[in-house]
Design a protein around this motif. Structure first.
Motif, PDB file in Angstrom:
ATOM      1  N   UNK A   1      18.138  11.024 -58.308  1.00 25.26           N
ATOM      2  CA  UNK A   1      17.083  10.490 -57.455  1.00 25.26           C
ATOM      3  C   UNK A   1      15.747  10.994 -57.981  1.00 25.26           C
ATOM      4  N   UNK A   2      14.981  10.092 -58.613  1.00 20.93           N
ATOM      5  CA  UNK A   2      13.707  10.478 -59.206  1.00 20.93           C
ATOM      6  C   UNK A   2      12.739   9.317 -59.097  1.00 20.93           C
ATOM      7  N   UNK A   3      11.821   9.363 -58.120  1.00 18.40           N
ATOM      8  CA  UNK A   3      10.869   8.243 -57.950  1.00 18.40           C
ATOM      9  C   UNK A   3       9.989   8.019 -59.177  1.00 18.40           C
ATOM     10  N   UNK A   4       9.766   9.098 -60.003  1.00 18.74           N
ATOM     11  CA  UNK A   4       8.889   8.944 -61.147  1.00 18.74           C
ATOM     12  C   UNK A   4       9.591   8.302 -62.344  1.00 18.74           C
ATOM     13  N   UNK A   5      10.910   8.357 -62.354  1.00 15.45           N
ATOM     14  CA  UNK A   5      11.640   7.868 -63.529  1.00 15.45           C
ATOM     15  C   UNK A   5      11.543   6.348 -63.622  1.00 15.45           C
ATOM     16  N   UNK A   6      11.446   5.867 -64.874  1.00 19.31           N
ATOM     17  CA  UNK A   6      11.423   4.417 -65.048  1.00 19.31           C
ATOM     18  C   UNK A   6      12.845   3.877 -64.929  1.00 19.31           C
ATOM     19  N   UNK A   7      12.986   2.573 -64.665  1.00 20.72           N
ATOM     20  CA  UNK A   7      14.326   1.990 -64.461  1.00 20.72           C
ATOM     21  C   UNK A   7      15.271   2.221 -65.626  1.00 20.72           C
ATOM     22  N   UNK A   8      14.778   2.143 -66.853  1.00 22.08           N
ATOM     23  CA  UNK A   8      15.657   2.318 -68.015  1.00 22.08           C
ATOM     24  C   UNK A   8      16.252   3.718 -68.039  1.00 22.08           C
TER      25      UNK A   8
ATOM     26  N   UNK B   1      21.537  -3.020 -62.063  1.00 25.15           N
ATOM     27  CA  UNK B   1      20.377  -3.508 -61.324  1.00 25.15           C
ATOM     28  C   UNK B   1      20.125  -2.663 -60.092  1.00 25.15           C
ATOM     29  N   UNK B   2      21.212  -2.333 -59.388  1.00 29.37           N
ATOM     30  CA  UNK B   2      21.091  -1.514 -58.162  1.00 29.37           C
ATOM     31  C   UNK B   2      20.525  -0.135 -58.486  1.00 29.37           C
ATOM     32  N   UNK B   3      21.074   0.523 -59.506  1.00 29.41           N
ATOM     33  CA  UNK B   3      20.609   1.868 -59.865  1.00 29.41           C
ATOM     34  C   UNK B   3      19.168   1.819 -60.376  1.00 29.41           C
ATOM     35  N   UNK B   4      18.848   0.795 -61.170  1.00 30.82           N
ATOM     36  CA  UNK B   4      17.486   0.712 -61.729  1.00 30.82           C
ATOM     37  C   UNK B   4      16.434   0.588 -60.640  1.00 30.82           C
ATOM     38  N   UNK B   5      16.817   0.084 -59.462  1.00 35.01           N
ATOM     39  CA  UNK B   5      15.886  -0.072 -58.351  1.00 35.01           C
ATOM     40  C   UNK B   5      15.971   1.073 -57.363  1.00 35.01           C
ATOM     41  N   UNK B   6      16.631   2.175 -57.787  1.00 27.38           N
ATOM     42  CA  UNK B   6      16.677   3.358 -56.949  1.00 27.38           C
ATOM     43  C   UNK B   6      17.895   3.465 -56.081  1.00 27.38           C
ATOM     44  N   UNK B   7      18.875   2.633 -56.314  1.00 29.70           N
ATOM     45  CA  UNK B   7      20.139   2.687 -55.561  1.00 29.70           C
ATOM     46  C   UNK B   7      19.888   2.667 -54.062  1.00 29.70           C
ATOM     47  N   UNK B   8      19.086   1.689 -53.637  1.00 31.85           N
ATOM     48  CA  UNK B   8      18.758   1.603 -52.207  1.00 31.85           C
ATOM     49  C   UNK B   8      20.016   1.296 -51.394  1.00 31.85           C
ATOM     50  N   UNK B   9      20.114   1.970 -50.248  1.00 29.24           N
ATOM     51  CA  UNK B   9      21.238   1.776 -49.323  1.00 29.24           C
ATOM     52  C   UNK B   9      20.683   1.122 -48.061  1.00 29.24           C
ATOM     53  N   UNK B  10      21.388   0.157 -47.473  1.00 28.56           N
ATOM     54  CA  UNK B  10      20.857  -0.499 -46.270  1.00 28.56           C
ATOM     55  C   UNK B  10      20.504   0.509 -45.190  1.00 28.56           C
ATOM     56  N   UNK B  11      19.375   0.240 -44.515  1.00 28.87           N
ATOM     57  CA  UNK B  11      18.927   1.160 -43.472  1.00 28.87           C
ATOM     58  C   UNK B  11      19.855   1.147 -42.259  1.00 28.87           C
ATOM     59  N   UNK B  12      20.379  -0.034 -41.929  1.00 29.12           N
ATOM     60  CA  UNK B  12      21.255  -0.121 -40.759  1.00 29.12           C
ATOM     61  C   UNK B  12      22.598   0.530 -41.072  1.00 29.12           C
ATOM     62  N   UNK B  13      23.222   1.172 -40.081  1.00 26.98           N
ATOM     63  CA  UNK B  13      24.538   1.781 -40.325  1.00 26.98           C
ATOM     64  C   UNK B  13      25.531   0.713 -40.795  1.00 26.98           C
ATOM     65  N   UNK B  14      26.298   1.041 -41.810  1.00 27.17           N
ATOM     66  CA  UNK B  14      27.268   0.090 -42.362  1.00 27.17           C
ATOM     67  C   UNK B  14      28.683   0.562 -42.050  1.00 27.17           C
ATOM     68  N   UNK B  15      29.506  -0.334 -41.601  1.00 25.64           N
ATOM     69  CA  UNK B  15      30.906   0.012 -41.359  1.00 25.64           C
ATOM     70  C   UNK B  15      31.607   0.089 -42.706  1.00 25.64           C
ATOM     71  N   UNK B  16      31.645   1.300 -43.260  1.00 29.24           N
ATOM     72  CA  UNK B  16      32.300   1.478 -44.556  1.00 29.24           C
ATOM     73  C   UNK B  16      33.752   1.852 -44.268  1.00 29.24           C
TER      74      UNK B  16
END
Length: 1012
Positions: free
Chosen positions: A94-101, A138-153
């Motif tokens: 988790x690094x906001x400064x890192x570029x996607x590559x 694609x998911x990781x390059x964009x910061x691996x965002x997880x849905x804000x709403x609770x997900x039934x995993x």
């Protein structure tokens, strides 16, 4: 790279897959983003996660990295868990400064799914598709965002628990390659792997493949040549061929064997003495007939789980026949053949219920339910409550009892007649039995009175006139001096042979002749030799041919305690019909009727009369005087089986004047009693039975804490697993098995149709769409083509669960008809994979080509009579029964498998075998080279071909067509030329031997052993 046709460009996702595969190491992440944008694939991050990432995490990753235990201490059910990582470090940084590559490059998760060096490949058993890998990048390059709403995993969202919906046909449906709808799904998968289908296999390959796959037997030479030379289109020929094969009895036999693998069929119970199951064959034949008759699969399931209930409900209807009633009951052999455990199987019946539930879960639902016996499922949404809800169904069922060491005899076998019919038949017989028993009472009283009189006469009115001892292995005359006696009609002469010492002697040869000396009539002579030809005609026996049967002259007695006629006829001894006996346990009289000696426990001389004393008393031969006169007695006694203590004998003159008539009347009364018993047995209604189940006392079962039946917990009502609807399975009146069967084949059940069509697909292609046919849960493999699986399942249900129709769909498809390929066909379906013959196919082929295969259906096995069973843990049932019928009809033991099937990877009858192992071992080659069975089959084949075709070369050409479905190859021709030079043959036997040797080489070659 494949050209980007107009067809390909219509699917941007496929276009991306093609480009990214070709330029995997040169394409940068920005280029991917640009291409995604250009292709119209830009979507919201959360939607992308839900559509492309989450399904992979749930269906593929969660089975090892979720639940209570996780591999490598890595969990994948939250973003925080992935950042925290496992033993190897964070899944991504988790690094906001890192570029996607950089995020993409440094992610351990991406390195694992890309299967890069020095990183454990994930998933370990198969690679993710290119599209799936790109979605994660694609998911990781964009910061691996997880849905804000609770997900039934949850595993409840697992693909296999989602209802079956028929997918739309892919655009490939319009491709000329496709022969049917399933080809469109297959072609879509082939293209997704950047491949093209293989060309259609040649006709010789196709006919050998199809005939083996449908029937388990090779095609005949005539069928091969007719198929190859027919000018009609191949598709038309294949349709005709498939219909013919599916209509043949061999189809049900071959595919029945596949089902028996899954349900772990056996002809023995599996407990420590492995008792035989004399009636299990009826279930085996029911399955074969059901498949041949194309019984819809939903009915196939219902009858196996609740056929007895279906039969009982239909018994009052005029349309049901007795055969249909019986078939429904027999079908529940599926449940009855459950394995039994331990020494006293009644005490371990909970293990049998566990075996049933585990097997049912795997067979029909593709779920591993057995582990829920002790705890909730670790990975699938099935609880211990679900397990014991099913347990109550089978605890409410009465299972046929096979016998075990403390209780040898079977019980609770299920009648194959409606209860009212069986009860009425038995009531009629019971009335007859009562009437005849009443009539027999006076006979029994007469027998008792006569026995008392005869015993008194023997004790009070007899005189010993000769006696002696016979040493072991010796012979002696019955008397040292001639015995001359005046005897009145009605009196008797008795010779008794006694055991001596340690009862070492048994078989004693006796010759005795009684001659009337005051008569010139040569017929006035009687001898025990007169009994040899027809010993069993009566007792008392008439003796010479001039005597009427009712005027018996010779009586054969057990004289241990008073007077007792020997009553049990033994028409053959140790399988020798020339040896016949009267006996009463051990005391006996027997003869060798043949003109030659017979070797049994010893060598018995021809045309000889024998007696055999019991351990506690003598056996007696009594001559009943038919007239007054003076008589001379002569004869000899000899030990016919040396090795013991010898015998003693005595001759007595019984002077009671009514003795002979009383003994004759006793014999007549005894015969009348025997006739009554024989009539009762003959008239006893034959109530056919099956090794099946029936409803017992309905009961709900408590949870067994930690699987221990002695630690009960809360009682659970009978119902279906909650993940599959949780429907109640019974009221208080029945077991609930019919409700269970209906729930299993309900079209709302997402599992049953998927599981079955996957099994059929697996048998044709070598691997299922789901590679774990018995496990559709989260620990099982995900489908390689879920759209194809769901299309097959939904289409199967829409068309009334017709199994033969499913076979036709697959057999006539273009994907099945492809040429053989070495590619991973299960992943790509580009090309057909060759397979090795199963053990049954190999054995049946050897018998088929040698013309020794008996194509008639098998029935019961020649098990020993149930009354003789005495199997134990140390002396279990272990018989072998040779047969030339198809392998599906051979007797299958659980605890001692047949060595041939064990050697060639046959199914283990102790557990469900959804996929057989295919091993290569030196012992297999040694068997094929040396076993007498293989040698005999090659010799029989050579002998048959020589008779039909004359020259060896012609024989080999036909043999190649028979074994390989193709002409003799130059390689074989060259090898044959070398063999002729090295092994010249002059005589017919040498020619036969040389040809048989070469045919044996052909028989055990890979070309014969494998189906392309």
């Amino acid at each position: 790279m494949r050209h980007l046709t107009a067809r390909n460009c219509r699917n941007p996702q496929r276009t991306l897959a093609i480009l990214s595969t070709a330029a995997h190491f040169r394409m940068t992440l920005p280029a991917i983003v640009i291409l995604l944008s250009v292709s119209g694939k830009t979507i919201a991050d959360e939607e992308s996660f839900e559509r492309h990432v989450r399904p992979v995490l749930v269906d593929t990753c969660f089975r090892c990295h979720g639940g209570e235990r996780t591999a490598g201490d890595l969990r994948v059910d939250s973003r925080e868990a992935l950042i925290r990582g496992g033993d190897s470090g964070p899944a991504f940084v988790e690094s906001p400064e890192a570029d996607p590559a950089t995020l993409v490059r440094d992610s351990l998760l991406l390195q694992a799914i890309r299967r890069e060096p020095d990183v454990s490949a994930m998933p370990p058993d198969h690679a993710l598709s290119t599209e799936q890998i790109e979605a994660f990048e694609d998911w990781v390059s964009k910061g691996a965002r997880w849905p804000q709403k609770p997900m039934e995993f949850s595993s409840r969202a697992h693909w296999s628990f989602v209802p079956v919906a028929k997918p739309s046909l892919p655009e490939e449906a319009s491709d000329p390659w496709c022969q049917g709808d399933i080809d469109a799904f297959a072609l879509e998968q082939i293209h997704s792997e950047s491949q093209e289908p293989m060309p259609e296999a040649d006709r010789r390959t196709l006919i050998r493949r199809i005939v083996y796959d449908v029937t388990g037997l090779p095609p005949t030479v005539e069928r091969v040549e007719s198929f190859v030379s027919d000018p009609r289109p191949t598709s038309e020929l294949l349709a005709q061929l498939v219909d013919e094969l599916l209509a043949s009895p061999a189809y049900g036999e071959h595919w029945g064997r596949h089902w028996f693998d899954v349900v772990r069929y056996a002809d023995t119970a599996g407990e420590n003495s492995d008792h035989p199951l004399p009636h299990a064959w009826k279930y085996r034949n029911w399955v074969i007939n059901a498949l041949n008759n194309d019984l819809p699969f939903d009915q196939f399931v219902r009858r196996q789980l609740a056929g007895d209930i279906i039969a009982r409900q239909a018994a009052s209807l005029p349309v049901i026949s007795s055969d249909e009633y019986a078939d429904n009951v027999i079908a529940t052999g599926y449940l009855a053949i459950a394995r039994r455990f331990g020494h006293d199987i009644d005490k371990d019946i909970h293990l049998t219920y566990e075996d049933v539930i585990d097997n049912l879960g795997k067979n029909f639902l593709g779920l591993t339910l057995g582990c829920c016996r002790c705890h909730d499922h670790k990975y699938d949404p099935v609880s211990a409550e679900d397990y014991y809800a099913l347990y109550g169904v089978f605890a409410s069922t009465r299972f046929a009892f096979p016998g075990c060491e403390p209780h040898q005899q079977p019980r609770d076998l299920v009648p194959l007649l409606p209860e009212t019919i069986a009860r009425n038949r038995m009531a009629e017989w019971e009335l007859l039995k009562s009437q005849m028993e009443t009539a027999s009472a006076s006979l029994n009283q007469s027998v008792e009175n006569l026995t008392v009189c005869l015993t008194q006469s023997l004790s009070n009115s007899s005189t010993e006139i000769a006696s002696g001892d016979l040493a072991d292995g010796t012979a002696a005359p019955l008397s040292q001096q001639p015995v001359m006696l005046k005897i009145d009609q009605g009196q008797a002469i008795q010779i008794s042979v006694f055991p001596k010492g340690n009862y070492g002697a048994d078989s004693t040869r006796l010759s005795l002749t009684i001659t009337q000396t005051d008569s010139a009539d040569p017929q006035k002579q009687w001898s025990v030799a007169d009994l040899i030809d027809d010993l069993l005609i009566a007792n008392p026996h008439p003796g010479n041919k001039l005597t009427k049967p009712e005027d018996g002259t010779w009586a054969l007695l057990d004289a241990t305690e008073g007077i007792k006629l020997l009553r049990a006829r033994q028409p053959a001894i140790d399988g020798h019909p020339e040896l016949q006996a009267w006996n009463e346990s051990t005391p006996s009289v027997f003869v060798n009727r043949s003109e030659v000696p017979v070797s049994v426990w010893t060598t018995l001389p021809p045309r000889t009369f024998f007696v055999h004393p019991g351990p506690n008393g003598p056996v007696s031969i009594v001559w009943l005087a038919p007239c007054d006169g003076t008589f001379q007695l002569s004869g000899e006694i000899a030990d016919a089986h040396p090795g013991g203590d010898g015998v003693a004998w005595a001759i007595r003159h019984i002077q009671a004047p009514e003795f002979a008539n009383q003994l004759r009347r006793l014999g007549q009364h005894m015969q009348q009693l025997d006739d009554v018993a024989a009539k009762l047995e003959r008239d006893r209604p034959v109530i056919p039975v099956a090794y099946a189940v029936s409803d017992g006392t309905p009961t709900d079962s408590p949870i067994q804490l930690r699987g221990n039946p002695e630690e009960p917990g809360d009682v659970v009502g009978r119902r279906f697993p909650r993940i599959l609807g949780g429907m109640p399975l019974s009221d208080s009146a029945g077991s609930g098995r019919l409700d269970l069967a209906d729930a299993i084949v309900s079209r709302n059940n997402p599992l049953t149709a998927r599981v079955f069509v996957n099994r059929v697909w697996q048998k044709y292609f070598g691997a299922g769409i789901v590679k774990t046919p018995n496990d559709f849960g989260t620990r099982g493999a995900p489908p390689s083509n879920q759209a194809l699986l769901d299309y097959l399942a939904s289409d199967f249900m829409e068309n009334d669960w017709r199994i033969k129709r499913l076979h036709r769909q697959i057999l006539l498809s273009a994907v099945y008809r492809q040429a053989t390929s070495s590619a991973d066909h299960a992943a790509a379906l580009a090309g057909h994979a060759r397979r090795r013959l199963s053990a049954e196919e190999l054995r049946d082929t050897l018998l088929f080509v040698s013309a020794e295969l008996d194509r008639s259906p098998g029935q019961q096995h020649p098990f020993p009579p149930e009354s003789s069973w005495g199997f134990t843990q140390h002396t279990p049932f272990a018989a072998e029964y040779e047969s030339s019928r198809r392998s599906v009809y051979l007797m299958q033991k659980r605890n001692r498998r047949d060595r041939f099937f064990a050697l060639f990877d046959g199914a283990d009858p102790n557990a469900s075998t959804p996929v057989r192992d295919v091993t290569t071992a030196p012992t297999q080659a040694l068997y094929l080279m040396n076993d007498p069975f293989v040698h005999r089959c090659s010799e029989k084949m050579a002998e048959r071909l020589l008779k039909q075709h004359g020259s060896e070369t012609a024989c080999l050409k036909v043999a190649s067509l028979q074994l390989y479905a193709k002409p003799l190859s130059p390689h074989h021709e060259s090898a044959w030329d070398q063999m002729i030079q090295q092994f010249p043959a002059q005589t017919d036997s040498e020619v036969l031997s040389r040809l048989a040797t070469f045919i044996r080489i052909m028989l055990v070659s890979n070309e014969m052993m494998f189906v392309p």
